[in-house]
Design an enzyme around this catalytic site. Structure first.
Site, PDB file in Angstrom:
ATOM      1  N   LYS A  62       0.075   4.281  -0.241  1.00 45.48           N
ATOM      2  CA  LYS A  62      -0.586   5.459   0.372  1.00 45.48           C
ATOM      3  C   LYS A  62      -0.375   6.702  -0.499  1.00 45.48           C
ATOM      4  O   LYS A  62      -0.299   6.591  -1.718  1.00 45.48           O
ATOM      5  CB  LYS A  62      -0.076   5.669   1.803  1.00 45.48           C
ATOM      6  CG  LYS A  62      -0.149   4.402   2.639  1.00 45.48           C
ATOM      7  CD  LYS A  62       0.019   4.649   4.108  1.00 45.48           C
ATOM      8  CE  LYS A  62       0.103   3.326   4.843  1.00 45.48           C
ATOM      9  NZ  LYS A  62       0.007   3.453   6.271  1.00 45.48           N
ATOM     10  N   HIS A  75      -9.646   0.848   4.790  1.00 45.29           N
ATOM     11  CA  HIS A  75      -8.377   1.028   5.515  1.00 45.29           C
ATOM     12  C   HIS A  75      -8.616   1.887   6.763  1.00 45.29           C
ATOM     13  O   HIS A  75      -9.428   2.817   6.738  1.00 45.29           O
ATOM     14  CB  HIS A  75      -7.338   1.683   4.598  1.00 45.29           C
ATOM     15  CG  HIS A  75      -5.957   1.622   5.157  1.00 45.29           C
ATOM     16  ND1 HIS A  75      -5.511   2.502   6.118  1.00 45.29           N
ATOM     17  CD2 HIS A  75      -4.934   0.767   4.918  1.00 45.29           C
ATOM     18  CE1 HIS A  75      -4.262   2.187   6.447  1.00 45.29           C
ATOM     19  NE2 HIS A  75      -3.886   1.139   5.726  1.00 45.29           N
ATOM     20  N   GLU A  85      -5.506  -5.612  10.376  1.00 49.68           N
ATOM     21  CA  GLU A  85      -4.523  -4.556  10.603  1.00 49.68           C
ATOM     22  C   GLU A  85      -4.801  -3.877  11.946  1.00 49.68           C
ATOM     23  O   GLU A  85      -5.602  -2.930  12.015  1.00 49.68           O
ATOM     24  CB  GLU A  85      -4.614  -3.507   9.491  1.00 49.68           C
ATOM     25  CG  GLU A  85      -4.257  -4.048   8.120  1.00 49.68           C
ATOM     26  CD  GLU A  85      -3.652  -2.954   7.252  1.00 49.68           C
ATOM     27  OE1 GLU A  85      -2.528  -3.146   6.801  1.00 49.68           O
ATOM     28  OE2 GLU A  85      -4.290  -1.910   7.063  1.00 49.68           O
ATOM     29  N   SER A 143       3.315  -2.647  10.251  1.00 50.10           N
ATOM     30  CA  SER A 143       4.775  -2.643  10.399  1.00 50.10           C
ATOM     31  C   SER A 143       5.424  -3.964   9.986  1.00 50.10           C
ATOM     32  O   SER A 143       6.352  -4.437  10.653  1.00 50.10           O
ATOM     33  CB  SER A 143       5.161  -2.253  11.829  1.00 50.10           C
ATOM     34  OG  SER A 143       4.707  -0.939  12.115  1.00 50.10           O
ATOM     35  N   ASN A 151       0.860  -1.179   0.000  1.00 46.48           N
ATOM     36  CA  ASN A 151       0.000   0.000   0.000  1.00 46.48           C
ATOM     37  C   ASN A 151       0.901   1.235   0.000  1.00 46.48           C
ATOM     38  O   ASN A 151       1.500   1.562   1.020  1.00 46.48           O
ATOM     39  CB  ASN A 151      -0.894  -0.039   1.255  1.00 46.48           C
ATOM     40  CG  ASN A 151      -1.716   1.223   1.430  1.00 46.48           C
ATOM     41  OD1 ASN A 151      -1.837   2.033   0.507  1.00 46.48           O
ATOM     42  ND2 ASN A 151      -2.285   1.392   2.612  1.00 46.48           N
ATOM     43  N   GLY A 202       2.267   1.774  10.824  1.00 45.47           N
ATOM     44  CA  GLY A 202       3.192   2.897  10.720  1.00 45.47           C
ATOM     45  C   GLY A 202       3.867   3.265  12.028  1.00 45.47           C
ATOM     46  O   GLY A 202       4.468   4.330  12.139  1.00 45.47           O
TER      47      GLY A 202
HETATM   48  C1  PEP Z   1      -0.856  -0.116   5.981  1.00 42.35           C
HETATM   49  O1  PEP Z   1      -0.826   1.018   5.594  1.00 42.35           O
HETATM   50  O2  PEP Z   1      -1.798  -0.849   5.661  1.00 42.35           O
HETATM   51  C2  PEP Z   1       0.244  -0.604   6.813  1.00 42.35           C
HETATM   52  C3  PEP Z   1       0.163  -1.794   7.314  1.00 42.35           C
HETATM   53  O3  PEP Z   1       1.313   0.270   7.017  1.00 42.35           O
HETATM   54  P1  PEP Z   1       2.736  -0.072   7.710  1.00 42.35           P
HETATM   55  O4  PEP Z   1       3.239  -1.339   7.072  1.00 42.35           O
HETATM   56  O5  PEP Z   1       3.592   1.107   7.391  1.00 42.35           O
HETATM   57  O6  PEP Z   1       2.485  -0.255   9.158  1.00 42.35           O
END
Ligand code: PEP
Length: 251
Positions: free
Chosen positions: A11, A95, A167, A213, A9, A173
């Protein structure tokens, strides 16, 4: 057998030319991968150009959001039909950043899922609890509400293309990953819910991926868990070396 899926992703990062450059590097680095679905989700403006870059490769294209109509007076919105026209195969729906920043509700997410599926695209439905909800012992309740509300009255047949991303918001993040056991526990809970809502066949076939992460360092341990079928990767998907290692479950 559930085919693993690793989705990046991106973003709100990368211009059109930067997106094409990253996609070109991934096509070269991952040309030998055929046993894993690799998906990348650039910004809307880069989708068509990245679709061109991906032609002939097995990497698939996702959008990060959609609107649950085909066309019409919906200023600023993009429908699954137009995403398909741009070359997308998948759409990320629900999300946590959209739930939190744009107040997306489970009912709205349900409309999007229905539209994505009827258009012939594959949804990646994101669900997960906040830190406060976890600390208040509400994880199961939150997952149940988001899953039931998001899926609404989707039929068992409509579940065929569905991917669910667990998630935990506290791990997105932040550099804090759920432990392998915490992630497995949540994934097992989601699979059991699918069995209750649908049946054991849907529970067994639906891919449930982990996001929060994910890095080269922790991907192998997560992927060893029985109910973890892949990863939704944010930050680390912007670096070609990291994402390639994640796709290979390599440190
Ligand atoms: C996400 O944006 O779905 C995500 C899991 O971000 P990150 O891997 O940076 O935590």
């Amino acid at each position: 057998m559930r085919k693993p899926i690793i989705a990046g992703n991106w973003k709100l990062h990368k211009t059109i030319s930067e997106s094409c450059e990253l996609a070109t590097q991934l096509v070269a680095d991952l040309s030998d991968i055929d046993d894993i679905d690799v998906v990348i989700a650039p910004v809307f403006t880069a989708l068509s150009a990245v679709a061109e870059t991906l032609k002939g490769s097995s990497i698939q294209l996702a959008a990060q959001n959609c609107f649950p109509e085909t066309s019409g007076a919906f200023t600023g919105e993009v429908s699954p039909d137009f995403l398909q026209d741009a070359g997308c195969n998948y759409v990320i729906v629900g999300h946590s950043e959209r739930r939190q920043l744009l107040n997306e509700t489970d009912a709205f997410i349900n409309q999007k899922l229905l539209k994505v599926i009827t258009t012939g695209l594959k949804p990646i439905l994101c669900i997960g609890e906040t830190l406060q909800q976890r600390q208040n012992d509400q994880m199961q309740e939150v997952l149940r509400t988001q899953l039931k509300g998001g899926l609404g009255n989707l039929s068992a047949a409509q579940m065929a293309p569905m991917v669910i991303a667990y998630e935990p918001v506290w791990a997105i993040g932040t550099g804090k990953t759920a432990t392998n056991d915490q992630a497995q526990e949540a994934h097992r809970f989601i699979r059991n819910l699918l069995q209750q809502i649908y049946n054991s066949e849907i529970a067994a076939q639906t891919r449930i991926i982990y996001g929060g992460s994910v890095k080269p360092d922790n991907v192998a341990g997560l992927m060893q868990q029985e109910d973890i079928d892949g990863a939704l990767v944010g930050g680390a998907s912007l670096k070609v070396a990291d994402f390639s290692r994640i796709v290979r479950f390599e440190k």
